[in-house]
Design an enzyme around this catalytic site. Structure first.
Site, mmCIF file in Angstrom:
data_model
loop_
_atom_site.group_PDB
_atom_site.id
_atom_site.type_symbol
_atom_site.label_atom_id
_atom_site.label_comp_id
_atom_site.label_asym_id
_atom_site.label_seq_id
_atom_site.Cartn_x
_atom_site.Cartn_y
_atom_site.Cartn_z
ATOM 1 C CB THR A 57 4.818 -0.419 10.314
ATOM 2 O OG1 THR A 57 5.966 0.432 9.876
ATOM 3 C CG2 THR A 57 3.714 0.297 9.568
ATOM 4 C CE LYS A 114 8.046 -1.589 6.143
ATOM 5 N NZ LYS A 114 8.385 -2.745 7.317
ATOM 6 C CD GLU A 116 17.652 -4.017 19.538
ATOM 7 O OE1 GLU A 116 18.291 -4.522 18.768
ATOM 8 O OE2 GLU A 116 18.144 -3.703 20.678
ATOM 9 C CG ASP A 157 11.127 -7.682 8.727
ATOM 10 O OD1 ASP A 157 11.381 -6.681 9.356
ATOM 11 O OD2 ASP A 157 12.273 -8.133 8.263
ATOM 12 C CE LYS A 217 7.085 -0.013 -3.606
ATOM 13 N NZ LYS A 217 7.526 0.935 -2.750
ATOM 14 N NE ARG A 236 5.182 -2.821 2.349
ATOM 15 C CZ ARG A 236 6.309 -2.317 1.696
ATOM 16 N NH1 ARG A 236 6.442 -1.637 0.698
ATOM 17 N NH2 ARG A 236 7.474 -2.788 2.236
HETATM 18 P P1 IMP Z 1 11.615 -3.005 8.037
HETATM 19 O O1 IMP Z 1 10.663 -1.872 8.357
HETATM 20 O O2 IMP Z 1 12.388 -3.701 9.235
HETATM 21 O O3 IMP Z 1 10.777 -4.157 7.392
HETATM 22 O O4 IMP Z 1 12.629 -2.580 7.037
HETATM 23 C C1 IMP Z 1 12.411 -2.387 5.438
HETATM 24 C C2 IMP Z 1 13.503 -1.614 5.075
HETATM 25 O O5 IMP Z 1 13.513 -2.363 3.596
HETATM 26 C C3 IMP Z 1 13.049 -0.159 4.449
HETATM 27 O O6 IMP Z 1 13.345 0.792 5.484
HETATM 28 C C4 IMP Z 1 13.686 0.076 3.182
HETATM 29 O O7 IMP Z 1 14.846 0.268 3.325
HETATM 30 C C5 IMP Z 1 13.493 -1.412 2.573
HETATM 31 N N1 IMP Z 1 12.341 -1.723 2.008
HETATM 32 C C6 IMP Z 1 11.257 -2.417 2.304
HETATM 33 N N2 IMP Z 1 10.133 -2.293 1.456
HETATM 34 C C7 IMP Z 1 10.631 -1.310 0.442
HETATM 35 C C8 IMP Z 1 9.972 -0.553 -0.709
HETATM 36 O O8 IMP Z 1 9.062 -1.160 -1.054
HETATM 37 N N3 IMP Z 1 10.759 0.162 -1.253
HETATM 38 C C9 IMP Z 1 11.741 0.473 -1.015
HETATM 39 N N4 IMP Z 1 12.452 0.241 -0.162
HETATM 40 C C10 IMP Z 1 11.788 -0.879 0.803
#
Ligand code: IMP
Length: 197
Positions: A9, A14, A41, A71, A176, A182
């Site tokens: 990532t 994260k 993608e 994810d 959290k 997570r």
């Molecule tokens: P990814 O990077 O494609 O997994 O997208 C994850 C998206 O989900 C992030 O951009 C956030 O909008 C949302 N998200 C995932 N984890 C969290 C969290 O712990 N808090 C708030 N939003 C989260």
């Protein structure tokens, strides 16, 4: 001995949460240390499919180290599970956290609450281009239509975990990191890595 793990990532939030939860036994790095590595993608229609895409690609590019992908996203029951796998791009291709929260507030504003929902996380562990295990975690809660606090990232200021009165935008990071989607996936990863590494 400290071992290195690469998080697939570029999301610094994260990575920091993962670093806090993994503690001192792991050197946690992410794609910011590998700027040439561009992930494909995220075309999957589940969190697991996208976690696998990211872990496979990163571990093919960086040989010999453990790679962990995350994810994750938010599901809101009143929105039929949206934004779901589209959480990062909910408000469009140029979305950011603030615009996604605006879109969510606007969609929820058209409906009658309370709004039950959950964060979900799928983590895939890979090495040398091969995904070895996947792990899942979730945290149930309620969505607010007003933002509360500036902590965390993404939808945190709108999400109040069950059993609490305040959003993840207000609750301390340590709270959290004890109960988040997570954390719940990652605790299983850590246990598994103890045996596997
Ligand atoms: P990814 O990077 O494609 O997994 O997208 C994850 C998206 O989900 C992030 O951009 C956030 O909008 C949302 N998200 C995932 N984890 C969290 C969290 O712990 N808090 C708030 N939003 C989260």
């Amino acid at each position: 001995m400290t071992q290195r793990i690469l998080i697939a990532t570029s999301n610094a939030h994260k990575t920091e949460e993962i670093r806090q939860i993994m503690g001192g036994e792991w050197e946690v790095v992410d794609l910011r240390s590998h700027p040439a590595l561009v992930l494909p993608e995220e075309t999957g229609d589940t969190f697991e499919a996208n976690a696998v895409i990211k872990a496979e690609a990163a571990s093919l590019a960086v040989a010999g180290v453990w790679v962990l992908s995350d994810d994750s996203g938010l599901e809101v029951d009143a929105l039929g599970g949206q934004p779901g796998v589209r959480s990062a791009r909910y408000s469009g291709e140029t979305a950011n956290d603030a615009s996604n929260r605006e879109k969510l507030k606007s969609e929820l504003g058209k409906l009658e609450g309370p709004f039950a929902g959950r964060f979900r996380c799928c983590m895939a562990v890979a090495k040398d281009g091969k995904v070895i295990r996947v792990f899942h975690g979730s945290v149930e809660g309620v969505l607010r239509v007003e933002e509360e606090g500036v902590g965390g990232f993404g939808y945190d200021p709108l999400f109040v975990p069950n059993g609490f009165e305040q959003s993840f935008g207000v609750l301390p990071p340590a709270t959290k990191n004890e109960l988040s989607h997570r954390a719940r996936a990652l605790l299983q990863v850590i246990e598994w890595l103890k045996e596997a590494s």
